[in-house]
Design an enzyme around this catalytic site. Sequence first.
Site, PDB file in Angstrom:
ATOM      1  N   ARG A  35       0.794  -1.229   0.000  1.00 15.06           N
ATOM      2  CA  ARG A  35       0.000   0.000   0.000  1.00 15.06           C
ATOM      3  C   ARG A  35       0.827   1.281   0.000  1.00 15.06           C
ATOM      4  O   ARG A  35       0.688   2.112  -0.877  1.00 15.06           O
ATOM      5  CB  ARG A  35      -0.939   0.008   1.220  1.00 15.06           C
ATOM      6  CG  ARG A  35      -1.973  -1.104   1.214  1.00 15.06           C
ATOM      7  CD  ARG A  35      -3.059  -0.851   2.217  1.00 15.06           C
ATOM      8  NE  ARG A  35      -3.963  -1.982   2.334  1.00 15.06           N
ATOM      9  CZ  ARG A  35      -5.048  -2.003   3.076  1.00 15.06           C
ATOM     10  NH1 ARG A  35      -5.376  -0.944   3.796  1.00 15.06           N
ATOM     11  NH2 ARG A  35      -5.824  -3.066   3.132  1.00 15.06           N
ATOM     12  N   HIS A  81      -7.182  -4.404  -7.679  1.00 14.80           N
ATOM     13  CA  HIS A  81      -6.984  -3.798  -6.363  1.00 14.80           C
ATOM     14  C   HIS A  81      -8.273  -3.871  -5.553  1.00 14.80           C
ATOM     15  O   HIS A  81      -9.094  -2.946  -5.603  1.00 14.80           O
ATOM     16  CB  HIS A  81      -6.541  -2.339  -6.537  1.00 14.80           C
ATOM     17  CG  HIS A  81      -5.865  -1.758  -5.326  1.00 14.80           C
ATOM     18  ND1 HIS A  81      -4.592  -2.118  -4.939  1.00 14.80           N
ATOM     19  CD2 HIS A  81      -6.280  -0.836  -4.429  1.00 14.80           C
ATOM     20  CE1 HIS A  81      -4.252  -1.434  -3.859  1.00 14.80           C
ATOM     21  NE2 HIS A  81      -5.262  -0.653  -3.530  1.00 14.80           N
ATOM     22  N   TYR A 125     -18.591  12.005 -12.531  1.00 12.88           N
ATOM     23  CA  TYR A 125     -18.574  13.219 -13.353  1.00 12.88           C
ATOM     24  C   TYR A 125     -17.250  13.414 -14.082  1.00 12.88           C
ATOM     25  O   TYR A 125     -17.205  14.031 -15.144  1.00 12.88           O
ATOM     26  CB  TYR A 125     -18.849  14.458 -12.482  1.00 12.88           C
ATOM     27  CG  TYR A 125     -20.183  14.428 -11.793  1.00 12.88           C
ATOM     28  CD1 TYR A 125     -21.365  14.367 -12.525  1.00 12.88           C
ATOM     29  CD2 TYR A 125     -20.277  14.470 -10.412  1.00 12.88           C
ATOM     30  CE1 TYR A 125     -22.600  14.343 -11.897  1.00 12.88           C
ATOM     31  CE2 TYR A 125     -21.501  14.448  -9.764  1.00 12.88           C
ATOM     32  CZ  TYR A 125     -22.660  14.381 -10.510  1.00 12.88           C
ATOM     33  OH  TYR A 125     -23.881  14.348  -9.887  1.00 12.88           O
TER      34      TYR A 125
END
Length: 886
Positions: A35, A81, A125
């Site tokens: 990570r 992931h 968006y």
Amino acid sequence: MADDPNQHQILTPVDIESEMRKSYLDYAMSVILARAIPDVRDGLKPVQRRILIAMNDLGLASNRGFRKCAKICGDTSGNYHPHGEAIIYPALVRLAQDFSMRYPLVDGQGNYGSVDGDPPAAMRYTEARLSKIAEEMLQDLEKETVDFVENFDQTRMEPSVLPARIPNLLVNGADGIAVGMATRIPPHNLRETIEAAILLIEEPDTTLKAVMKLLPGPDFPTGGYIYGRDGIEQAYKTGRGSFQVRAKAAIEQRGKDREDIVITELPYQVNKARLIEHIAELIQNKKIEGIADIRDESDRDGMRIVIEVKRDEEPEIILNKLFKMTQMQESYGMILLSIVAGQPRELGLLALLKLFIEHRIDVVRRRTQYELRKAREREHILLGYRIALDNIDDVIKIIRGSSSRANARENLHEFFENKSVRVLVGSRETTLKGVRLDARKYGITAIASGEGMGLSYLQIDAILELQLHRLTQLSVDEILKELAQIRERIAELESILASEKKLKAVIVSELREVSKSYGDDRRTQIVDRVEEIKLEDLIKDEEMAITVSHAGYVKRTSVDTYRHQGRGGKGRIGAKTREDDFVEHFFTASAHSYILLFTSKGRVYWLKVYEIPEAAAATRGKALANLVKFQEGETLRAVVPARNLEEAGRYVLLATKDGTVKKTELAEFSNPRSSGIIAINLDANNELIGAKLTDGKQMVFLASHDGQAILFRETEVRAMGRAAGGVNGMDLAKNDYVVSMDAVQVDFGIIQKEYKKSTQDLDELESDQIRESLTSLMLTVAEKGYGKRTPLAEYRVTSRGGKGVINLKSTDRNGPVVAALQVREDSDVMIITGHGKVIRVHAGEIREAGRGTQGVRLLRLDEGDRIAAAAAILEEESEAAEPEKK
């Protein structure tokens, strides 16, 4: 009776301390490796790498259309992931932010947040695709250049690292907090980082000091200043270090007596909105005084925070307080931690670069092996084609005479192994004798099959699939040409694999291509110590118009303030003066230039242009006596702007009212004194009228008040010391005096082309040759608003000390000569009157006329007004003023 569900369980007692320790270490390593910490080879964290891979799978190249980020995040989460889109989308957003990434890897469309801390729009968006430089990270991924591993659910394979043609770990940096450790690698300039890597490839034993000459330190996307080279060097040596980062600020004049602090760049990762709020709180709590207002004027063209300083306050003191009490100055701690061979390690700069180089060597070697294998496979097929074409008649007979494809396949195999085959020709069975292949002819070493040499089944299958149109002579030639090319390629690939030197040369060549395609200039300036941030560093280096009045008031104004007007326009107020004062000197110079101030008594003083107060166009300015301590009776007569006072081969050419000229090396003026020094030794009745910076290869032009002019070689004036008095330049009539002096550049290219002379020694050239090479024009301005342009080629070249020729016919209509300026067709000219009116006209609009004419009207003067001064504006300045053109 039902079975007890617990009867088959085996319970093993464990020590809770040991179990907690083991579980926590497993968790910590998972966070570190999976990570928070980037890989040293491609500089990416797993989530970043998987985002790029998912976008690559979707075909979102830089030249393709955008896709919704929701689709990208969904694919990344579902395929690679499995930590959720809430984790993936912020990572995607950061890859697209140009204020976070020095070279963004994602090309975003939509709201991706701002330096004010505004959040990005929801992923439904926004849209994204790979940036062009991200494609360099993925280049050659399909050529088995890196290892692939199974994804989280074993449904597909993903690369464990990207091929990465750019040193991304250093170029884009990384921030990450793991368990018990953290990484903070600042961004660097791509061009500098690649040059450092190339140096290490070519000279592996290079020292850190040598590398830091090419890569001096971080280069943040938000610019700013860095000081503390020692901290950078410490981090590059050990993997840890810190330095100071400071905002870029400038002090600008506002109105008559006000100044603003303007901030245009902030330290990396500083939130602009929060900074402004903090400054406002400091003002409200009276921890910082002297600020009238603060506002954000940032727009698409860049950042601009304006802090208005109260009247009579010192802006430098306020600026220092802001640096001390706000995030305008911050300490940046470097931690060069990354994953190396599955382990977190803190490394210095040399180690990081060498590990990247090792990665590239492995990638290029594996790519070369892959390309070699593919090339040999292709060569094998093409060789089969060639052999078949050489025996095309027999091949056709065998194929037509075989009962099936499988039968044809076996027959061809036996035929080319030099065995006889029986086939049908028409309705009769015929025996065809096999052929023996010439290994030398076909360039084959061994195609073993049974007892002889022949075609492989792979080649035979390719022959059977060969289309008939490939049997034309053109297609045959193409096959033979491709075979020759593929063999050349094989030889080249084999030589690369056989030579470490050639392999590294390929890497260097690719790095230089990347540098050429994506490299840019450094944005962050590095200085040694805090004290090195001078006032000059806080002021924009732009062209300024400087005016000095007869009463000794001086100011500077940006040349953009003055708009273009046509010839004969009314002008605008450029310098407001009292009734008994008028503008006497006008010139232009860069804000960071030195200006040498030559006085009527032949002394010289120094100023930086930015030390002159900036004021509005219609204001009077500041008394020059407050900036420079002139001696009694001295007035400013000439100004020479210069960027470097110690530049070799540069001279200051001086001229006096009585026609005397003198040349002195510029270096003689390189030791400024507040009290000034002697530039030329003058008689009591003589005065200095002009000074020019030259290279020793120019022509000297002198113009007199009564309309005479002389043009002679600069080489006729030998270099003298500062205290010398000079030599005679022009023989003047009674009561006449010199008003202007200029240095004219000779076009040696014209002389070489027209007269086949390559010399740049003026003494070796004839006068007519020099005169024909003068391409500029001389603009002569008369006192009553008239002027004309005359080609310099119309002025006869004479010896120093002559009477000269007619320059302008002076009459009651146009008045005596005020100034003579050297101009080009694209030059702009600024003319200023004694009452302070300024007009800016294109030189090309002024009529070109002969030496003996009176000229045309340039400016309509009010009654009692006269032309006081004129100056030519460079082409760059004209372009800068274009937005105000009416």
